[in-house]
Design a protein around this motif. Structure first.
Motif, short mmCIF file in Angstrom:
data_model
loop_
_atom_site.label_atom_id
_atom_site.label_comp_id
_atom_site.label_asym_id
_atom_site.label_seq_id
_atom_site.Cartn_x
_atom_site.Cartn_y
_atom_site.Cartn_z
N VAL A 219 0.83 -1.20 0.00
CA VAL A 219 0.00 0.00 0.00
C VAL A 219 0.87 1.25 0.00
CG1 VAL A 219 -1.80 1.29 1.20
CG2 VAL A 219 -1.84 -1.22 1.22
N SER A 220 1.82 1.32 0.93
CA SER A 220 2.72 2.47 1.01
C SER A 220 3.69 2.46 -0.17
CB SER A 220 3.52 2.40 2.31
OG SER A 220 4.38 1.26 2.30
N GLU A 221 4.46 3.53 -0.28
CA GLU A 221 5.48 3.58 -1.33
C GLU A 221 6.45 2.41 -1.19
OE1 GLU A 221 6.35 5.55 -4.12
OE2 GLU A 221 4.22 5.91 -3.90
N ARG A 224 4.56 -0.82 -2.16
CA ARG A 224 4.38 -0.96 -3.61
C ARG A 224 5.69 -1.32 -4.29
NH1 ARG A 224 -0.02 3.24 -6.10
NH2 ARG A 224 -1.53 3.25 -4.39
N ASP A 225 6.76 -0.72 -3.82
CA ASP A 225 8.06 -1.00 -4.41
C ASP A 225 8.48 -2.44 -4.15
OD1 ASP A 225 10.38 0.30 -5.84
OD2 ASP A 225 11.42 -0.50 -4.08
N LEU A 226 8.27 -2.91 -2.91
CA LEU A 226 8.59 -4.30 -2.60
C LEU A 226 7.77 -5.24 -3.46
CD1 LEU A 226 9.98 -6.44 -0.78
CD2 LEU A 226 8.05 -6.20 0.79
N GLU A 246 -5.83 3.12 -10.74
CA GLU A 246 -4.55 3.79 -10.45
C GLU A 246 -3.57 2.81 -9.85
OE1 GLU A 246 -1.41 5.26 -8.17
OE2 GLU A 246 -3.21 4.50 -7.16
N TYR A 247 -4.03 2.03 -8.88
CA TYR A 247 -3.13 1.09 -8.21
C TYR A 247 -2.64 0.03 -9.21
CZ TYR A 247 -1.36 -2.28 -4.82
OH TYR A 247 -0.56 -3.15 -4.14
N PHE A 380 -13.11 -5.60 -14.53
CA PHE A 380 -12.02 -6.36 -15.12
C PHE A 380 -11.59 -5.74 -16.45
CE2 PHE A 380 -10.61 -10.38 -17.40
CZ PHE A 380 -9.43 -10.53 -16.69
N ALA A 381 -12.56 -5.39 -17.29
CA ALA A 381 -12.25 -4.78 -18.59
C ALA A 381 -11.62 -3.40 -18.43
CB ALA A 381 -13.53 -4.67 -19.42
N ALA A 382 -11.91 -2.73 -17.31
CA ALA A 382 -11.38 -1.38 -17.08
C ALA A 382 -9.96 -1.40 -16.55
CB ALA A 382 -12.29 -0.64 -16.10
N GLY A 383 -9.37 -2.58 -16.36
CA GLY A 383 -7.99 -2.67 -15.89
C GLY A 383 -7.85 -2.34 -14.42
N THR A 384 -8.61 -3.03 -13.58
CA THR A 384 -8.53 -2.81 -12.14
C THR A 384 -8.00 -4.02 -11.38
OG1 THR A 384 -10.81 -3.59 -11.80
CG2 THR A 384 -10.50 -1.23 -12.19
#
Length: 452
Positions: A219-221, A224-226, A246-247, A380-384
């Motif tokens: 979740v955090s920077e 997300r990096d890990l 976005e995620y 799903f089609a929206a890329g989530t």
């Protein structure tokens, strides 16, 4: 659409964070969280429905205010080893902390589960944000964010190195030549790093899927990096469609930046579908569930988890939200900071913050089978997401989804009609990692100038 959806099941037992009233439901056995038959039945239902995995969460600290399921539950790897003997295709994903385990022991336990299940194990890597866990492991205080995530990255790298201790053909077991082990195919790790020192080798061979699948919830920077660096599956944070998009895009971009194939990281969002014959009935049930779980004292205690199990009960509920920002660094920093920012921006009292943690929010996955299937297809089609980590309060609600929604997803070509493989990697469409020492030997023997 060429992509298909992955589905995992996350059983609630007698109720985790936010499901404060679940244990009172007459259809829930009061010992569900320690009843192996409950988990086996959940797993069997998931496998009958062709789900990818069963997901078990964990924590290593409690106090009397914690959710019912947290107070009395089975250790994940022990639980999943039992479930493995009653299933053949379902992946088995267990949560384990990289902060409060040793790499050798944990790598061995997951490798054992991988063999017991014949290649269906997955490890959900967490760094732990319950600060009280430190005292359960001989430490005075919880590690800060940087130390926790630095250790987590190194821990996963060490575990993967240990899982490569034996090459795939290390055991010829040739009676005529009196050779059980080819010693040239056994490798010590001899790792010395910033956080860990592990010699190896591990005393268990590779499984049919090579290594357990690595999951993470970034979740955090730092998180997300890990995830982008090491994860093959991700449990994404909640939110609306735009937040999920976005995620999803961010993680895929970060993964590519590390030279990895974005298709080799599967992102799962949380979903608690409520399916009924009519939308009105489904929405009514959604409201009933909120009412069943709306317990202010429990919500106040749940708020404290983001701040290292801090006890807010000693504060004036109608005074401004207290200054507890210093507790977030060793707790759930990202979630805690969001709470603090909102409290400051809206000048909220402690009571209002505690209430806002459990505000009623309509779920997109509520309605008739056709409506729920349609929303899943839309997201799903929206890329989530690549998959959904499903949670159902009761077996009846799981059955309603399986019987009503799954066939519609299959009819639309969005979900499998048969398992593709016997391993978790195979069903998720993930490659088997080549043993590092085998790879080194192969590359060394390739003709000079050959494509690598």
């Amino acid at each position: 659409m060429s992509r298909t959806i992955h589905l995992a099941l996350h059983p609630y037992g007698v109720g985790g964070p936010g499901q404060h009233g679940l244990w009172k439901d007459p259809s829930i056995a009061k010992n569900a969280s320690i009843d192996i038959d409950y988990y086996i039945r959940q797993a069997e239902l998931a496998e009958e429905a062709l789900f990818d995995a069963l997901f078990i969460v964990d924590s290593q600290f409690i106090n009397a205010t914690y959710p019912a399921h947290y107070l009395n539950r089975l250790e994940p790897l022990t639980l999943l080893s039992a479930v493995a003997t009653h299933t053949r295709h379902l992946g088995l994903v267990g949560t384990a902390s990289s902060t409060y385990n040793s790499p050798f022991n944990l790598a061995r336990r997951f490798a054992s589960l991988d063999h017991i299940s014949r290649g269906r194990a997955g490890w959900n890597v967490v760094t732990s944000f319950d600060t009280g866990a430190a005292q359960n492991f001989g430490l005075d205080e919880h590690l800060d964010y940087a130390a926790r995530y630095g250790r987590a990255l190194e821990f996963v790298q060490v575990a993967r190195g240990l899982w490569d201790s034996y090459e795939d053909d290390a055991f010829p077991a040739d009676v005529e030549r009196n050779v059980f082990l080819d010693p040239s195919k056994l490798h010590a790790l001899d790792h010395v790093g910033e956080h860990l020192k592990v010699a190896g080798p591990l005393n268990i061979s590779r499984s049919p899927q090579g290594q357990p699948v690595i999951f993470q919830a970034g979740v955090s920077e730092e998180g997300r990096d890990l995830a982008a660096r090491v994860a093959e599956g991700i449990y994404a944070p909640g939110g609306g469609l735009a937040q999920a998009q976005e995620y999803y895009a961010d993680i895929k971009k970060r993964t590519a930046a590390y030279g990895r194939d974005p298709d080799h990281i599967k992102i799962f969002i949380h979903g608690g579908p409520i399916v009924a014959p009519t939308e009105e009935a489904a929405r009514r049930r959604e409201r009933e569930i909120f009412a069943e779980d709306d317990d202010f004292d429990r919500n106040l205690a749940l708020l404290g988890r983001s701040f290292g199990a801090y006890d807010f009960s000693g504060h004036d509920l109608d005074a401004p939200f207290p200054d507890v920002a210093h507790l977030a660094e060793r707790g759930g920093r990202t979630g805690a900071q969001k709470i603090i920012d909102r409290a400051r921006a809206e000048n909220l009292t402690l009571r209002q913050v505690a209430q806002s943690v459990r505000e009623f929010r309509r779920s997109p996955f509520v309605g008739t089978p056709q409506q729920v299937a349609g929303t899943i297809e839309e997201w799903f089609a929206a890329g989530t997401f690549d998959g959904i980590n499903l949670a159902f309060r009761t077996e009846a609600e799981l059955t309603a989804f399986v019987e009503g929604v799954v066939p519609l997803l299959q009819k639309r070509g969005l979900f499998r009609t048969a398992y593709e493989a016997d391993t978790l990697r195979g069903n998720l469409g993930l490659p088997i990692p080549e043993n590092r020492y085998t790879r080194e030997r192969r590359l060394a023997n390739e003709p000079e100038g050959a494509a690598r």
